[in-house]
Design an enzyme around this catalytic site. Structure first.
Site, short mmCIF file in Angstrom:
data_model
loop_
_atom_site.label_atom_id
_atom_site.label_comp_id
_atom_site.label_asym_id
_atom_site.label_seq_id
_atom_site.Cartn_x
_atom_site.Cartn_y
_atom_site.Cartn_z
N ARG A 45 0.83 -1.21 0.00
CA ARG A 45 0.00 0.00 0.00
C ARG A 45 0.87 1.25 0.00
NH1 ARG A 45 -2.46 0.56 4.60
NH2 ARG A 45 -2.76 -1.62 5.18
N TYR A 95 -17.88 14.57 -14.66
CA TYR A 95 -17.86 13.12 -14.48
C TYR A 95 -18.78 12.73 -13.31
CZ TYR A 95 -16.59 8.40 -13.62
OH TYR A 95 -16.68 7.05 -13.43
N ASP A 164 -9.07 17.90 -13.81
CA ASP A 164 -9.21 16.51 -14.27
C ASP A 164 -8.82 16.49 -15.75
OD1 ASP A 164 -10.17 14.06 -15.23
OD2 ASP A 164 -11.80 14.00 -13.77
N LYS A 189 -8.80 5.15 -18.63
CA LYS A 189 -9.29 5.61 -19.94
C LYS A 189 -8.18 5.67 -20.98
CE LYS A 189 -13.06 6.08 -17.50
NZ LYS A 189 -13.43 7.35 -16.87
#
Ligand SMILES: *Cc1c(COP(=O)(O)O)cnc(C)c1O
Length: 352
Positions: A45, A95, A164, A189
């Site tokens: 992590r 979004y 973004d 994406k």
């Protein structure tokens, strides 16, 4: 090499192991949750060498330091986590996941949402918020927001700007160079480009912010898998080719769609591979178009090698500002004539 390399070169050359006899060309997938103590990772992590290679590559492309997350939403959440109690300005429509995150968590901060195409209202509001969150071009209306202007206003009032950059990618737009403080990516994406993984990233330059993002990844548990990081980096090797091809096809399709009698309105910012059309008739007519393409797939998401389309308002949570007959198009890398033949056949079903 002493001269600065072009991004289309960097995307190929970065994030690889040091060269020595028999070292692999590609960064290995390191499927470890735990590392021998005393080094920089310790536990997955906190970090992982495959994820590091992806972060290094994306960081240089955007001009900062990247922190990768298990999804774009994980990345968005990590930013929001640092702004408890702040006045946040968010443009809409945007979004849907980020809109949902902000509205659902709005008791934790003061949220104002302003229409992305009302630039005057946006400029005025930017002066009165601690955090300004923009998408440009926006999802799903593909509208451009004046990033440099808003960055200047935000900073003049000690605010912080998030951009973004999922739609444009660092090849078409580098928000840190416009004065953004955080750049958000859904690596799911265009960056990874093959619709086969979920991954997100935030790029920043301020060391305190970068540390906060790493800390957020640790406590949110939003660490990407080494396998997904490998796939994302592999996909990014062809980013420049894919962006170039898809962008060129989008331009050609935009010209043809503008003339098609079934199309009431075309939305296209003049660059990138995302388009939206409003068709004549009813939402059912728009659904008919989406149901009758054979090459274009009726599916959500965007930025993959395969072309996708969807009627956004078919999603219950989509913003009411999005027209009911709007179809969002994500242009892939198939031949543009095949894409056009398929799409125009489906559009011919709509009576103008
Ligand atoms: C998909 C998307 C996100 C969220 O990313 P995920 O990887 O799906 O979590 C954020 N912003 C934009 C513009 C997106 O298209």
């Amino acid at each position: 090499m002493s001269q600065a390399q072009d991004p289309s070169t960097l995307v190929v050359s970065l994030g690889r192991p040091a060269r020595s006899p028999d070292s692999p060309l590609n960064t290995p997938i390191v499927p470890a949750s735990s590392f021998i103590a005393g080094g920089e990772w310790g536990y997955a992590r906190y970090g992982n060498p495959t994820v590091d290679a992806l972060e290094q590559t994306l960081g240089v492309l955007e001009g900062g330091t990247a922190v990768a997350f298990s999804s774009g939403m994980g990345a968005a959440h990590a930013i929001v986590d640092s702004f408890d109690g702040a006045r946040i300005l968010l443009t809409r429509p945007g979004y849907a996941g980020v809109q949902h995150l902000m509205t659902k968590h709005s008791p934790r901060f003061e949220l104002t949402r302003i229409e992305a195409n009302d630039h005057d209202a946006l400029r005025a509001a930017a002066a009165e918020h601690d955090l300004v969150w923009l998408e440009s071009p926006t999802n799903p209306l593909v509208e451009e927001v004046p990033l440099a202007d808003i960055a200047e206003i935000t900073h003049a009032h000690d605010g912080v700007l998030v951009v973004d950059n999922t739609f444009a990618t660092p090849l078409l737009q580098r928000p840190l160079s416009f004065g953004a403080d955080y750049v958000l990516h859904s690596v799911t994406k265009m960056l990874s480009g093959h619709s086969d993984l979920m991954l997100g990233a935030v790029v920043a330059t301020d060391p305190d912010r970068i540390n906060e993002l790493r800390e957020a990844r640790i406590v949110l548990g939003a660490a990407p898998s080494a396998f997904d990081a490998y796939l994302a980096l592999r996909g990014m090797r062809t980013l420049a080719l894919r962006v170039e091809r898809a962008q060129e096809s989008a331009r050609i399709l935009a010209d043809r769609l503008r003339e098609h009698p079934a199309v009431r309105r075309l939305r296209y910012p003049g660059f990138g591979s995302m388009l939206a059309i409003e068709v004549h008739g009813t939402p059912a007519d728009a659904d008919q178009v989406c149901a009758h393409t054979e090459l274009w797939a009726n599916a959500t998401s965007l930025g993959g090698v395969e072309s996708l389309l969807e009627r956004r308002r078919a999603w219950e949570h989509e913003d009411q500002l999005v027209p009911e007959t709007l179809i969002r198009l994500s242009v892939g890398i198939e031949h543009v004539d095949d894409l056009w033949n398929d799409l125009s056949n489906a559009l011919n079903r709509v009576q103008s």
